[in-house]
Design a protein around this motif. Structure first.
Motif, PDB file in Angstrom:
ATOM      1  N   PRO A  87       0.842  -1.200   0.000  1.00 17.82           N
ATOM      2  CA  PRO A  87       0.000   0.000   0.000  1.00 17.82           C
ATOM      3  C   PRO A  87       0.877   1.249   0.000  1.00 17.82           C
ATOM      4  O   PRO A  87       1.859   1.316   0.728  1.00 17.82           O
ATOM      5  CB  PRO A  87      -0.798  -0.126   1.294  1.00 17.82           C
ATOM      6  CG  PRO A  87       0.047  -0.973   2.183  1.00 17.82           C
ATOM      7  CD  PRO A  87       0.785  -1.914   1.266  1.00 17.82           C
ATOM      8  N   PHE A  88       0.535   2.240  -0.841  1.00  9.02           N
ATOM      9  CA  PHE A  88       1.336   3.454  -0.923  1.00  9.02           C
ATOM     10  C   PHE A  88       0.501   4.585  -1.483  1.00  9.02           C
ATOM     11  O   PHE A  88      -0.592   4.371  -1.997  1.00  9.02           O
ATOM     12  CB  PHE A  88       2.566   3.236  -1.804  1.00  9.02           C
ATOM     13  CG  PHE A  88       2.264   3.157  -3.277  1.00  9.02           C
ATOM     14  CD1 PHE A  88       2.440   4.271  -4.088  1.00  9.02           C
ATOM     15  CD2 PHE A  88       1.778   1.997  -3.849  1.00  9.02           C
ATOM     16  CE1 PHE A  88       2.156   4.214  -5.449  1.00  9.02           C
ATOM     17  CE2 PHE A  88       1.491   1.926  -5.194  1.00  9.02           C
ATOM     18  CZ  PHE A  88       1.682   3.037  -6.000  1.00  9.02           C
ATOM     19  N   PHE A  89       1.018   5.796  -1.382  1.00  6.37           N
ATOM     20  CA  PHE A  89       0.420   6.946  -2.043  1.00  6.37           C
ATOM     21  C   PHE A  89       1.523   7.895  -2.465  1.00  6.37           C
ATOM     22  O   PHE A  89       2.628   7.869  -1.935  1.00  6.37           O
ATOM     23  CB  PHE A  89      -0.633   7.649  -1.175  1.00  6.37           C
ATOM     24  CG  PHE A  89      -0.128   8.145   0.160  1.00  6.37           C
ATOM     25  CD1 PHE A  89       0.347   9.436   0.299  1.00  6.37           C
ATOM     26  CD2 PHE A  89      -0.147   7.324   1.282  1.00  6.37           C
ATOM     27  CE1 PHE A  89       0.799   9.899   1.522  1.00  6.37           C
ATOM     28  CE2 PHE A  89       0.299   7.781   2.507  1.00  6.37           C
ATOM     29  CZ  PHE A  89       0.771   9.075   2.626  1.00  6.37           C
ATOM     30  N   ARG A  90       1.215   8.701  -3.474  1.00  6.81           N
ATOM     31  CA  ARG A  90       2.165   9.702  -3.972  1.00  6.81           C
ATOM     32  C   ARG A  90       1.802  11.051  -3.358  1.00  6.81           C
ATOM     33  O   ARG A  90       0.637  11.394  -3.247  1.00  6.81           O
ATOM     34  CB  ARG A  90       2.104   9.811  -5.483  1.00  6.81           C
ATOM     35  CG  ARG A  90       2.600   8.591  -6.176  1.00  6.81           C
ATOM     36  CD  ARG A  90       2.758   8.832  -7.668  1.00  6.81           C
ATOM     37  NE  ARG A  90       3.048   7.588  -8.350  1.00  6.81           N
ATOM     38  CZ  ARG A  90       4.252   7.030  -8.424  1.00  6.81           C
ATOM     39  NH1 ARG A  90       5.275   7.624  -7.871  1.00  6.81           N
ATOM     40  NH2 ARG A  90       4.429   5.893  -9.041  1.00  6.81           N
ATOM     41  N   LEU A  91       2.799  11.810  -2.997  1.00 10.17           N
ATOM     42  CA  LEU A  91       2.567  13.135  -2.439  1.00 10.17           C
ATOM     43  C   LEU A  91       2.257  14.125  -3.560  1.00 10.17           C
ATOM     44  O   LEU A  91       3.017  14.227  -4.519  1.00 10.17           O
ATOM     45  CB  LEU A  91       3.784  13.605  -1.657  1.00 10.17           C
ATOM     46  CG  LEU A  91       4.143  12.776  -0.432  1.00 10.17           C
ATOM     47  CD1 LEU A  91       5.403  13.328   0.205  1.00 10.17           C
ATOM     48  CD2 LEU A  91       3.004  12.763   0.559  1.00 10.17           C
ATOM     49  N   ALA A  92       1.160  14.829  -3.427  1.00  5.71           N
ATOM     50  CA  ALA A  92       0.774  15.829  -4.422  1.00  5.71           C
ATOM     51  C   ALA A  92       1.735  17.009  -4.374  1.00  5.71           C
ATOM     52  O   ALA A  92       2.164  17.433  -3.305  1.00  5.71           O
ATOM     53  CB  ALA A  92      -0.650  16.310  -4.155  1.00  5.71           C
TER      54      ALA A  92
END
Length: 72
Positions: free
Chosen positions: A41-46
């Motif tokens: 699980p991950f997300f990219r920083l805007a």
């Protein structure tokens, strides 16, 4: 597999911290993100440079220990 004290106070891990937790290089961890199934699980920083990733700490630990995660 251990997470540093400062990381335990945050709800997310950096790429370096997450890679260290599972004993791989940050480059190897990034290659796992290309998987269709079983990826961490991950997300990219805007608004950040390409490749600025964060890994939700609790979900990442479950994933690293073989638990299932919803992919979305």
């Amino acid at each position: 597999m251990e997470i540093g004290r400062s990381a335990l106070s945050r709800p997310w891990l950096t790429t370096k911290e997450a890679a260290g937790y599972i004993g791989v290089t940050p480059e190897t961890l990034r290659s796992y993100l290309k998987l269709r199934k079983g990826r961490p699980p991950f997300f990219r920083l805007a608004g950040k440079a390409l490749g600025a990733l964060r890994f939700p700490r609790e979900e990442f630990i479950v994933w690293a220990n073989g638990g299932s995660q919803k992919q979305g």
